[in-house]
Design a protein around this motif. Structure first.
Motif, PDB file in Angstrom:
ATOM      1  N   ASP A 129      47.999  57.045  42.369  1.00 56.31           N
ATOM      2  CA  ASP A 129      49.156  57.508  43.123  1.00 56.31           C
ATOM      3  C   ASP A 129      48.648  58.139  44.411  1.00 56.31           C
ATOM      4  O   ASP A 129      48.075  59.222  44.397  1.00 56.31           O
ATOM      5  CB  ASP A 129      49.934  58.526  42.291  1.00 56.31           C
ATOM      6  N   LEU A 130      48.830  57.436  45.533  1.00 55.11           N
ATOM      7  CA  LEU A 130      48.263  57.864  46.810  1.00 55.11           C
ATOM      8  C   LEU A 130      49.351  58.199  47.822  1.00 55.11           C
ATOM      9  O   LEU A 130      50.462  57.679  47.748  1.00 55.11           O
ATOM     10  CB  LEU A 130      47.370  56.761  47.396  1.00 55.11           C
ATOM     11  N   ASP A 131      48.987  59.038  48.766  1.00 55.94           N
ATOM     12  CA  ASP A 131      49.862  59.340  49.900  1.00 55.94           C
ATOM     13  C   ASP A 131      49.365  58.661  51.170  1.00 55.94           C
ATOM     14  O   ASP A 131      50.158  58.132  51.957  1.00 55.94           O
ATOM     15  CB  ASP A 131      49.944  60.850  50.126  1.00 55.94           C
TER      16      ASP A 131
ATOM     17  N   GLU B  65      51.027  55.584  53.126  1.00 49.25           N
ATOM     18  CA  GLU B  65      50.862  55.441  54.567  1.00 49.25           C
ATOM     19  C   GLU B  65      49.417  55.053  54.873  1.00 49.25           C
ATOM     20  O   GLU B  65      48.484  55.574  54.259  1.00 49.25           O
ATOM     21  CB  GLU B  65      51.211  56.739  55.289  1.00 49.25           C
ATOM     22  N   VAL B  66      49.237  54.145  55.825  1.00 47.64           N
ATOM     23  CA  VAL B  66      47.907  53.678  56.202  1.00 47.64           C
ATOM     24  C   VAL B  66      47.555  54.193  57.593  1.00 47.64           C
ATOM     25  O   VAL B  66      48.351  54.064  58.530  1.00 47.64           O
ATOM     26  CB  VAL B  66      47.823  52.141  56.175  1.00 47.64           C
ATOM     27  N   VAL B  67      46.369  54.775  57.696  1.00 42.83           N
ATOM     28  CA  VAL B  67      45.842  55.223  58.983  1.00 42.83           C
ATOM     29  C   VAL B  67      44.525  54.491  59.216  1.00 42.83           C
ATOM     30  O   VAL B  67      43.632  54.527  58.372  1.00 42.83           O
ATOM     31  CB  VAL B  67      45.590  56.747  58.990  1.00 42.83           C
TER      32      VAL B  67
ATOM     33  N   ASP C  54      49.266  68.493  46.779  1.00 42.04           N
ATOM     34  CA  ASP C  54      48.198  68.050  47.669  1.00 42.04           C
ATOM     35  C   ASP C  54      48.453  66.632  48.172  1.00 42.04           C
ATOM     36  O   ASP C  54      49.051  65.806  47.478  1.00 42.04           O
ATOM     37  CB  ASP C  54      46.854  68.086  46.941  1.00 42.04           C
ATOM     38  N   ILE C  55      47.969  66.368  49.379  1.00 40.90           N
ATOM     39  CA  ILE C  55      48.025  65.020  49.951  1.00 40.90           C
ATOM     40  C   ILE C  55      46.873  64.231  49.355  1.00 40.90           C
ATOM     41  O   ILE C  55      45.704  64.571  49.534  1.00 40.90           O
ATOM     42  CB  ILE C  55      47.919  65.082  51.480  1.00 40.90           C
ATOM     43  N   ARG C  56      47.216  63.148  48.659  1.00 38.92           N
ATOM     44  CA  ARG C  56      46.206  62.358  47.951  1.00 38.92           C
ATOM     45  C   ARG C  56      45.734  61.214  48.850  1.00 38.92           C
ATOM     46  O   ARG C  56      46.527  60.370  49.265  1.00 38.92           O
ATOM     47  CB  ARG C  56      46.783  61.831  46.638  1.00 38.92           C
TER      48      ARG C  56
END
Length: 220
Positions: free
Chosen positions: A52-54, A82-84, A6-8
């Motif tokens: 732990d983040l995506d 990554e930052v959005v 999964d994308i965290r």
């Protein structure tokens, strides 16, 4: 890069209703997990350092620590995150600062939930994603992503650190408060303020605040 887990995601917005609304539709996606939410940039840095983040999906206009400075700190803790950015505003100086901190995406709040989901999936796979209002103003080439034309405003004379200071001044923060947020001395903040006034030919905080609002560095 194809993700097998999964994308965290860390969701950062100072408005509780927005946080819960976005979290609700992201949680409905089978490939996305909202690990945590934060109400400001300082809290986001702390959470990012412990998880732990995506992807970090972060609002631009929040009280306290500047979001662009926070993005730098988060990426210094983990370059794989990554930052959005998510905002109702898309002034050139905002876009320029987002690109300067190597944001992988910039979405306007007018986007439907499906586009936010798509953006998260794209940047988690090493791509970039920008709303049409943003992509119309940028170009992507071998050197990276940049504004198609440099901003031709008085604000473009300011350094990123000076822009950060004037944004805090426009929010009504004292020099002591700004120094605390930016982890700098009051004397250093006074120096930045003096340089800003000299460059812009402004003479007090009221003029600085009016300028910041006109230039899109702070909202009225």
């Amino acid at each position: 890069m194809i993700l097998t887990t999964d994308i965290r995601v860390l969701l950062v917005d100072d408005h509780g209703l927005v946080r819960e609304s976005v979290r609700c539709f992201l949680d409905a996606e089978p490939e996305i997990t909202v690990v945590a939410t934060a109400a400001d940039a300082k809290e986001a840095i702390a959470i990012a350092g412990e998880n732990d983040l995506d992807v970090v999906l972060m609002d631009i206009d929040m009280p306290g620590l500047d979001c662009f400075d926070a993005a730098n700190r988060i990426r210094s803790q983990s370059s794989s995150v990554e930052v959005v950015f998510l905002s109702a505003f898309f002034h050139d100086l905002y876009i320029e600062r987002a690109l300067a901190v190597k944001a992988a995406g910039y979405l306007t709040k007018s986007e439907p939930p499906s586009k936010v989901v798509e953006a998260i999936r794209q940047v988690a796979r090493g791509r970039v994603y920008f709303s049409p209002e943003i992509s119309d103003r940028i170009v992507e080439d071998s050197s990276g992503v940049r504004l198609a034309k440099s901003p031709r405003t008085r604000g473009s004379m300011l350094s990123p650190r000076e822009i950060e200071v004037i944004r805090y001044i426009a929010r009504g923060l004292s020099k002591k408060d700004i120094a605390g947020i930016m982890s700098l001395s009051v004397k250093t903040i006074e120096g930045h303020t003096h340089n800003i006034m000299r460059k812009l030919d402004l003479h007090n905080r009221v003029e600085l605040t009016r300028f910041a609002i006109r230039e899109g560095l702070a909202e009225a």
